[in-house]
Design an enzyme around this catalytic site. Structure first.
Site, PDB file in Angstrom:
ATOM      1  CB  SER A 108      -0.962  -0.066   1.200  1.00 16.88           C
ATOM      2  OG  SER A 108      -1.842   1.003   1.212  1.00 16.88           O
ATOM      3  CG  ASP A 160      -6.871  -1.703  -4.019  1.00 13.97           C
ATOM      4  OD1 ASP A 160      -7.501  -0.857  -3.352  1.00 13.97           O
ATOM      5  OD2 ASP A 160      -5.695  -2.010  -3.809  1.00 13.97           O
ATOM      6  CG  HIS A 191      -5.784  -1.443  -0.314  1.00  9.14           C
ATOM      7  ND1 HIS A 191      -5.167  -0.916  -1.419  1.00  9.14           N
ATOM      8  CD2 HIS A 191      -5.103  -0.964   0.769  1.00  9.14           C
ATOM      9  CE1 HIS A 191      -4.165  -0.138  -1.033  1.00  9.14           C
ATOM     10  NE2 HIS A 191      -4.104  -0.167   0.296  1.00  9.14           N
TER      11      HIS A 191
HETATM   12  C1  MLT Z   1      -1.396   5.711  -0.009  1.00 11.46           C
HETATM   13  O1  MLT Z   1      -0.211   5.736  -0.273  1.00 11.46           O
HETATM   14  O2  MLT Z   1      -1.983   6.681   0.481  1.00 11.46           O
HETATM   15  C2  MLT Z   1      -2.106   4.436  -0.273  1.00 11.46           C
HETATM   16  O3  MLT Z   1      -2.430   4.329  -1.570  1.00 11.46           O
HETATM   17  C3  MLT Z   1      -3.275   4.214   0.538  1.00 11.46           C
HETATM   18  C4  MLT Z   1      -2.983   4.068   1.964  1.00 11.46           C
HETATM   19  O4  MLT Z   1      -1.847   3.993   2.353  1.00 11.46           O
HETATM   20  O5  MLT Z   1      -3.930   4.018   2.724  1.00 11.46           O
END
Ligand code: MLT
Length: 210
Positions: A108, A160, A191
């Protein structure tokens, strides 16, 4: 304070002689301990270098600021990614790591940051296994960097809602156009990092021969 000390981190030496190093970048709200099991599962015997993101978003650790979910502060991302690259270089010297055999893995927000390292600091890592990450510079076209020889595994969910599959495909294109060898795996979920995707990433890691 040295660059090494600026990032709270865990370092676990390799348990197999000559094994590569995995740089582990956690997701939003996690910390330096979160991905250690992933690292052990992905690359048995590898050294693990796992820092903590230095941005605090309402008590949650992150790697760079965002304006809202899915909308990044790209200037901050560029600055923070450079700081992280400095940390990786300092850790390479301090822990006597082979700079040619560092592989980044992230989930993420950590995957977006790992993608930022690839596109903004080519040559820093030899490869990447990124889960639920997308094109880090969002609307901006990354520079014409040379990534041939860089091996990348991407695992993304077609459902996602946070990192859309379009952003994941854009990242795969950006890396491939710059010469990286990209293996992109799409799963039906959201996700997350499903066990079968981790299994594929492990196979990829073994084949890549870092
Ligand atoms: C981000 O980098 O903000 C991600 O895509 C989402 C997350 O970290 O919640």
């Amino acid at each position: 304070m040295t660059v090494l000390e600026e990032f709270t981190h865990v370092f676990e030496p390799a348990t197999r002689p000559g094994a590569p190093t995995l740089l582990l970048l956690h997701g939003t709200g996690a910390d330096e301990h979160d991905l250690l099991p992933l690292g052990r599962a992905l690359a048995s015997g590898a050294a693990l270098l796992s820092p903590r993101g230095r941005v605090d978003e309402n008590g949650m650790n992150r790697w760079f600021r965002r304006l809202r979910e899915g909308v990044f502060d790209v200037e901050d991302l560029i600055e923070r990614t450079a700081e992280l690259a400095g940390f990786v270089r300092a850790a390479t010297a301090a822990y006597d790591l082979d700079p040619e055999r560092i592989v980044v893995s992230g989930f993420s927000n950590g995957a977006n940051t790992g993608a930022g390292l690839l596109l903004l600091h080519p040559g820093l890592v030899a490869g990447a296994a990124l889960f639920a990450g997308g094109a880090p510079l969002q609307g901006r076209e990354p520079g014409p960097v040379e990534l041939s020889g860089t091996r990348v595994f991407l695992g993304n969910g077609v459902a996602d809602p946070i990192t859309t599959i379009d952003q994941a495909r854009l990242l795969a294109d950006q890396l491939g156009e710059r010469g990286a060898e990209v293996e992109a795996h799409e799963h039906p979920g959201g996700h997350q990092l499903p066990p079968d995707v981790l299994g594929r990433a492990r196979d990829w890691f073994d084949r890549a021969g870092f």
